[in-house]
Write a protein that holds these residues in place. Structure first.
Motif, PDB file in Angstrom:
ATOM      1  N   GLU A  50      45.817  37.353  -3.924  1.00 14.68           N
ATOM      2  CA  GLU A  50      47.239  36.991  -3.906  1.00 14.68           C
ATOM      3  C   GLU A  50      47.972  37.593  -5.118  1.00 14.68           C
ATOM      4  OE1 GLU A  50      44.667  35.020  -3.400  1.00 14.68           O
ATOM      5  OE2 GLU A  50      45.153  33.265  -2.156  1.00 14.68           O
ATOM      6  N   ILE A  51      47.327  37.540  -6.266  1.00 16.24           N
ATOM      7  CA  ILE A  51      47.961  38.049  -7.485  1.00 16.24           C
ATOM      8  C   ILE A  51      48.195  39.555  -7.374  1.00 16.24           C
ATOM      9  CG2 ILE A  51      47.639  38.411  -9.976  1.00 16.24           C
ATOM     10  CD1 ILE A  51      45.951  35.737  -9.893  1.00 16.24           C
ATOM     11  N   LEU A  52      47.178  40.288  -6.887  1.00 11.00           N
ATOM     12  CA  LEU A  52      47.314  41.746  -6.789  1.00 11.00           C
ATOM     13  C   LEU A  52      48.350  42.134  -5.741  1.00 11.00           C
ATOM     14  CD1 LEU A  52      43.564  42.782  -7.219  1.00 11.00           C
ATOM     15  CD2 LEU A  52      45.423  42.988  -8.890  1.00 11.00           C
ATOM     16  N   THR A  53      48.423  41.356  -4.642  1.00  9.87           N
ATOM     17  CA  THR A  53      49.450  41.625  -3.625  1.00  9.87           C
ATOM     18  C   THR A  53      50.852  41.429  -4.207  1.00  9.87           C
ATOM     19  OG1 THR A  53      47.910  40.807  -1.958  1.00  9.87           O
ATOM     20  CG2 THR A  53      50.218  41.002  -1.300  1.00  9.87           C
ATOM     21  N   ALA A  54      51.021  40.319  -4.922  1.00  7.35           N
ATOM     22  CA  ALA A  54      52.335  40.063  -5.543  1.00  7.35           C
ATOM     23  C   ALA A  54      52.683  41.176  -6.522  1.00  7.35           C
ATOM     24  CB  ALA A  54      52.321  38.709  -6.260  1.00  7.35           C
ATOM     25  N   ASN A  55      51.698  41.608  -7.278  1.00 10.81           N
ATOM     26  CA  ASN A  55      51.958  42.667  -8.252  1.00 10.81           C
ATOM     27  C   ASN A  55      52.308  43.986  -7.556  1.00 10.81           C
ATOM     28  OD1 ASN A  55      50.498  44.982 -10.222  1.00 10.81           O
ATOM     29  ND2 ASN A  55      51.825  43.502 -11.248  1.00 10.81           N
ATOM     30  N   SER A  56      51.645  44.276  -6.449  1.00  8.92           N
ATOM     31  CA  SER A  56      51.993  45.501  -5.708  1.00  8.92           C
ATOM     32  C   SER A  56      53.454  45.472  -5.268  1.00  8.92           C
ATOM     33  CB  SER A  56      51.112  45.643  -4.472  1.00  8.92           C
ATOM     34  OG  SER A  56      49.797  45.919  -4.840  1.00  8.92           O
ATOM     35  N   ALA A  57      53.879  44.313  -4.791  1.00 11.68           N
ATOM     36  CA  ALA A  57      55.279  44.189  -4.361  1.00 11.68           C
ATOM     37  C   ALA A  57      56.218  44.425  -5.541  1.00 11.68           C
ATOM     38  CB  ALA A  57      55.517  42.808  -3.752  1.00 11.68           C
ATOM     39  N   ASP A  58      55.891  43.845  -6.722  1.00  8.33           N
ATOM     40  CA  ASP A  58      56.701  44.093  -7.916  1.00  8.33           C
ATOM     41  C   ASP A  58      56.734  45.584  -8.245  1.00  8.33           C
ATOM     42  OD1 ASP A  58      57.583  41.547  -8.578  1.00  8.33           O
ATOM     43  OD2 ASP A  58      55.854  41.081  -9.856  1.00  8.33           O
ATOM     44  N   CYS A  59      55.580  46.208  -8.173  1.00 11.56           N
ATOM     45  CA  CYS A  59      55.487  47.621  -8.551  1.00 11.56           C
ATOM     46  C   CYS A  59      56.300  48.498  -7.592  1.00 11.56           C
ATOM     47  CB  CYS A  59      54.030  48.080  -8.568  1.00 11.56           C
ATOM     48  SG  CYS A  59      53.098  47.412  -9.958  1.00 11.56           S
ATOM     49  N   GLN A  60      56.205  48.187  -6.304  1.00 10.34           N
ATOM     50  CA  GLN A  60      56.992  48.966  -5.337  1.00 10.34           C
ATOM     51  C   GLN A  60      58.477  48.833  -5.598  1.00 10.34           C
ATOM     52  OE1 GLN A  60      55.921  48.063  -1.260  1.00 10.34           O
ATOM     53  NE2 GLN A  60      53.799  48.694  -1.624  1.00 10.34           N
ATOM     54  N   ALA A  61      58.917  47.585  -5.801  1.00  5.30           N
ATOM     55  CA  ALA A  61      60.341  47.355  -6.060  1.00  5.30           C
ATOM     56  C   ALA A  61      60.768  48.081  -7.330  1.00  5.30           C
ATOM     57  CB  ALA A  61      60.614  45.854  -6.180  1.00  5.30           C
ATOM     58  N   ALA A  62      59.901  48.045  -8.344  1.00  2.45           N
ATOM     59  CA  ALA A  62      60.248  48.681  -9.620  1.00  2.45           C
ATOM     60  C   ALA A  62      60.330  50.195  -9.464  1.00  2.45           C
ATOM     61  CB  ALA A  62      59.211  48.302 -10.678  1.00  2.45           C
TER      62      ALA A  62
END
Lengths: 437, 437
Positions: A50-62
Motif C-alpha cells: 500500500e505504501i509503495l502504491t501511494a508513493n507511485s501515485a505521488d511520484c507520477q503526479a509530481a
C-alpha cells in the motif's frame, strides 16, 4: 467562520488529543515504548505494498507537474529505501532511553530529597518537505522520547505520508501506545495554525529551505529547533600543512555541497597563500567549483571578484568565496561577523593558534585539522539527529534525542516547610549529593 | 535622528565593546576570573562611603516621590546590607567554575576526537528594578561565568547603581578583566533598544513584575530567562496526613506570599475536605488570609465565592482560592489547565498517587509532602540563582550559573575528511567514550 478558523479549531482538537495521548505515553516504561516502535516496524512491513502504491501515485503526479530531479529523488520510495527506513525505525528502538535519566540527586536536608529527572517535552510539531522517509524516522524518535507528534509533510508526498501514518497508527493500535500520539496534517493552511498553538505544542522542528526555517522562526512563540543558514568557514593558517589543507578544503566544499555543513568561504593566511592557493584552486576547478576571490586572492590566481554579499551567502552549490587574511585574529573576526555559528574549521600545525581559534570562534562546532562535514548527529555518535541548531543556547549543534526531552525537579519531603530554614533559628541545608543510581 | 535612534546607535557601540571585552574574558583562567571578583569586592569595600551617600540621595528622592514601603525597603542600602552583598560577591568567587567543563569526550575514530565543552554565552542583558544589591550579585555571576553584562536598573536606584558600577569597574581595572565587561544603562529608552540587539546580546534576564517580564518576552528575539507568572498549587489528597497538610498549606501560602513560589490555589480531595478544610481555614484566617472557594468548599466553610478568573490569578498576596476535586486526576487536570508550570505539590501518604502526580503534572517543580516555597536556586544547592524559568525547554525551574553558559563542540583531527567514511569502502566510526578528565 473562515477556512483558516475552521482549520485552527479542528487543529486545536487534534492537538488536545495528541497531548492527552502523549501524557499517557510519558507514563509508559522504556520497554513499552520500544515494543510500540517494533509494532510500527512490523506494520510498515506488512503494509509495504500500500505504501509503495501511494508513493507511485505521488511520484507520477509530481512528474506531471515537473518537479526537480533532486526533489523527485527525495520523494521516491522503492522497496530498498523503504526497507532501509524500517531498519532505521528498529535502530531507534535500540537507542539508549532518553527519558527518566537522573541528572541531579541531592539531599537538601534529612528526609528532603531533590531529583532532577529527564522527561518528554510533550508534543512536537514537525514540518518537513516531500521526504516520506522522514515520517518513519520522526515518529519513532518521538515515541522513543515519550512525545506526541503532529506531522506536516510537503504536498507532493501527501499520499505517501497518509499511507505511512496509517501504517504507523495501525501498528500503535496493537501496542500500549495510543495511535493518537502520531497525527498528520494535510493542508497548507494548517501550518500557520500549528505555529499559533503555543499552548499545545512544545517544540517546532522545521526541515526545509533557509527561507522556510526563517519564516517559521519569525512566526511562532513556540521554541524552534533548526537553523536558517549554514555559512561555514575553513581557515588555512600560515602554519598549515598544505596537503592536509587541500584535502580538507576539497572535502568540505565538494563532498556534498548542498549540505549545511559544507564551507562557503575559504580564509587563507597571506604568507601561505602564494604556495597554497594555486594548488587548491587547480583541484577545486577540476571539481567544477566556481571561485570568487578578494583582490589579494585574485593577484595570486585569476578568478571572479567576490563582493561584500558573497561573505554573507550560503551558496549550497559548487561556489567558493576566498579571502586572504593577515593573521588568525582577522580570520576569527571575519567568521564572527559573517558566519552563522554553525561549524568553522582551522588547518594548522600550531597548537596555540588552534587553541585561540577554537576558543574565540563563536560557533556550535569549532574544528581543528578536519572537515566541517563531520558536523552531524550520526557522526558524533548520537545514534540519530533531530536537527542542527545554530542558536547560542543549548541544545546547540547537531541535536540527538537529547533535544526532545526536558527535565523536572522532583522534591520529596515528609512535611518539610521553608519556615524551619528561615529566621534566627534557621536549620541549615546539607546539600549532600547522592549517587546517580 | 530621533532620541531613540541616538540611544540605539550609542548602545550598539556599548554592546560591541562589551562583546569584545567578553571575548577576552572568555579566554581567561578560572583563577583570573576569581581574582577579578575579589578585586571587585575590595573596590566595593573601599568605596562604601560613596556608595552609601549615593544610595541616601536615591532614597530621599524616592521618599519625596512617595514610593511604596516595600520598594523603599529594596532600594535602601545600609552598611550591614552592603557588607552582606560584598560577602555575596566573594561567595560567587568560591562557586565551582561553570566554564570549560568537559561534557562529552569521545573518539569518533583513531585520531579524531570530539569534545563538548561548556563556554560563556557572551553578553547578558539584565533589566531589574530598584534593587541596587542586584548590581553586585549579577556582575559577579557574569564574570564568574565568563560573560559581559549590560545592566539596566530601576530609575529610583540610578545614583546607587552608578556608584556601584563605578566601584566594580574600578576594581576590574586592577585585574586582568577589562572594565568594559560591566556596563550600565541609565535611560528608559535604552530598554527597547537593548531588546533589539539580538546580534550583540545573547540572553535577557528581566527581573520585575509579571507584566514587565511578559513585555520583554513579547518584544525581543533574544532568548529570555524568566517567568511571567507563578501560579502554584497544593493538592491535598484523600490519603494526606492532616497535620502535614495544614503545616505545608500555611507555609506555602503565608511564609512569603509575594514570592512566585507561594501557592495561589488549594485543591482538596472531596473525602478529606470535611475534616481538613475547617482546620486549615481557621489557621489561614488567623494569618489574615482571605479565602475564596468553589461551591463545594463553601458548603463546608463559609467564604467568598471563587470565580473562573480566580483559578488563573497570581494574587501575590494573602488570598487563597480553594477547590474541591473528586480525584487526583481532576487535580492534575486543573493544574495543567490553570498552572504556570512553576511548582506544584501534593500531600499524600499514598506513594502511587504521589508517583502519578509527579509524573503527570506539567511543571518545572513537582513536590511531594513539602512546601512549594523550596523552589529556589539556593535551597536546591546551586549556590546562586540567576532566575526561575517556566519555559518547558531547559534551563527550567530555578537556574544557577548553569543558565549563563552554553557549550561548543570541538573536533580535532589530523587531516580527517568525511569522504573516507562514505561510499563503498567507508571506514566505520568507533564512537568510543573517553574519560571526562
Amino acid at each position: 467562520m473562515t477556512v483558516s478558523q475552521i482549520a485552527s479549531s479542528s487543529l486545536i482538537e487534534i492537538a488536545q488529543h495528541t497531548r492527552q495521548a502523549a501524557r499517557e505515553l510519558a507514563m509508559l516504561s522504556a520497554a513499552a515504548r520500544n515494543d510500540a516502535i517494533e509494532a510500527i516496524a512490523q506494520a510498515l512491513e506488512s503494509m509495504m505494498p500500500e505504501i509503495l502504491t501511494a508513493n507511485s501515485a505521488d511520484c507520477q503526479a509530481a512528474e506531471a507537474e515537473g518537479i526537480s530531479k533532486s526533489l523527485y529523488a527525495r520523494l521516491k520510495l522503492d522497496e530498498t529505501k523503504l526497507k532501509g527506513a524500517i531498519a532505521g525505525v528498529r535502530d531507534v528502538g535500540r537507542l539508549p532511553d532518553p527519558v527518566g535519566k537522573l541528572e541531579i540527586h541531592r539531599q537538601l536536608d534529612r528526609g528532603l530529597i531533590l531529583k532532577r529527572v529527564s522527561c518528554p517535552l510533550g508534543v512536537l510539531g514537525i514540518i518537513f518537505e516531500a521526504r516520506p522517509d522522514a515520517v518513519m524516522q520522526i515518529s519513532s524518535l518521538a515515541i522513543k522520547s515519550g512525545n506526541g507528534v503532529i506531522l506536516k509533510g510537503g504536498k507532493e508526498a501527501i499520499r505517501s505520508c497518509d499511507a505511512l501514518v496509517k501504517a504507523i497508527r495501525f501498528g500503535l493500535a496493537k501496542s500500549e501506545v495510543s495511535p493518537n500520539v502520531v497525527q498528520l496534517l494535510t493542508t497548507r493552511e494548517e501550518i500557520s495554525a500549528l505555529l499559533k498553538l503555543d499552548e499545545y505544542v512544545d517544540l517546532i522542528i522545521p526541515r526545509g529551505s533557509n527561507s522556510f526555517v526563517r519564516f517559521v522562526q519569525e512566526n511562532t512563540r513556540i521554541p524552534v529547533l533548526g537553523h536558517a543558514e549554514g555559512i561555514c568557514h575553513l581557515y588555512v593558517d600560515r602554519a598549515a600543512e598544505i596537503t592536509k589543507a587541500v584535502e580538507i578544503t576539497i572535502d568540505a566544499k565538494t563532498q556534498y555541497p548542498a549540505a549545511c555543513n559544507a564551507i562557503e568561504t575559504l580564509l587563507i593566511h597571506k604568507s601561505i597563500a602564494p604556495s597554497f592557493l594555486p594548488l587548491v584552486a587547480a583541484v577545486l576547478r577540476e571539481r567544477k567549483v566556481e571561485l570568487r576571490g578578494d583582490d589579494r586572492a585574485r593577484e595570486i590566481v585569476e578568478m571572479l571578484p567576490a563582493t561584500e554579499s558573497d561573505w554573507a551567502t550560503e551558496y549550497s552549490d559548487l561556489i567558493l568565496s576566498i579571502k586572504i587574511v593577515d593573521c588568525v585574529e582577522d580570520a576569527i573576526a571575519h567568521i564572527n561577523t559573517y558566519g552563522s555559528r554553525h561549524t568553522d574549521a582551522i588547518v594548522t600545525e600550531d597548537n596555540n593558534v588552534a587553541k585561540l581559534f577554537l576558543a574565540q570562534v563563536d560557533a556550535a562546532g569549532v574544528y581543528h585539522n578536519c572537515s566541517t562535514r563531520f558536523a552531524d548527529g550520526y557522526r558524533y555518535g548520537f545514534g540519530a539527529e533531530v536537527g542542527i541548531s545554530t542558536q547560542k543556547m543549548p541544545p546547540r549543534g547537531p541535536v540527538g534525542l537529547e533535544g526532545l526531552v526536558t527535565y523536572k525537579y522532583q522534591l520529596t519531603g515528609d512535611g518539610h516547610i521553608v519556615e524551619s530554614y528561615s529566621g534566627k533559628n534557621a536549620k541549615p541545608f546539607h546539600h549532600q549529593d547522592l549517587p546517580l543510581e
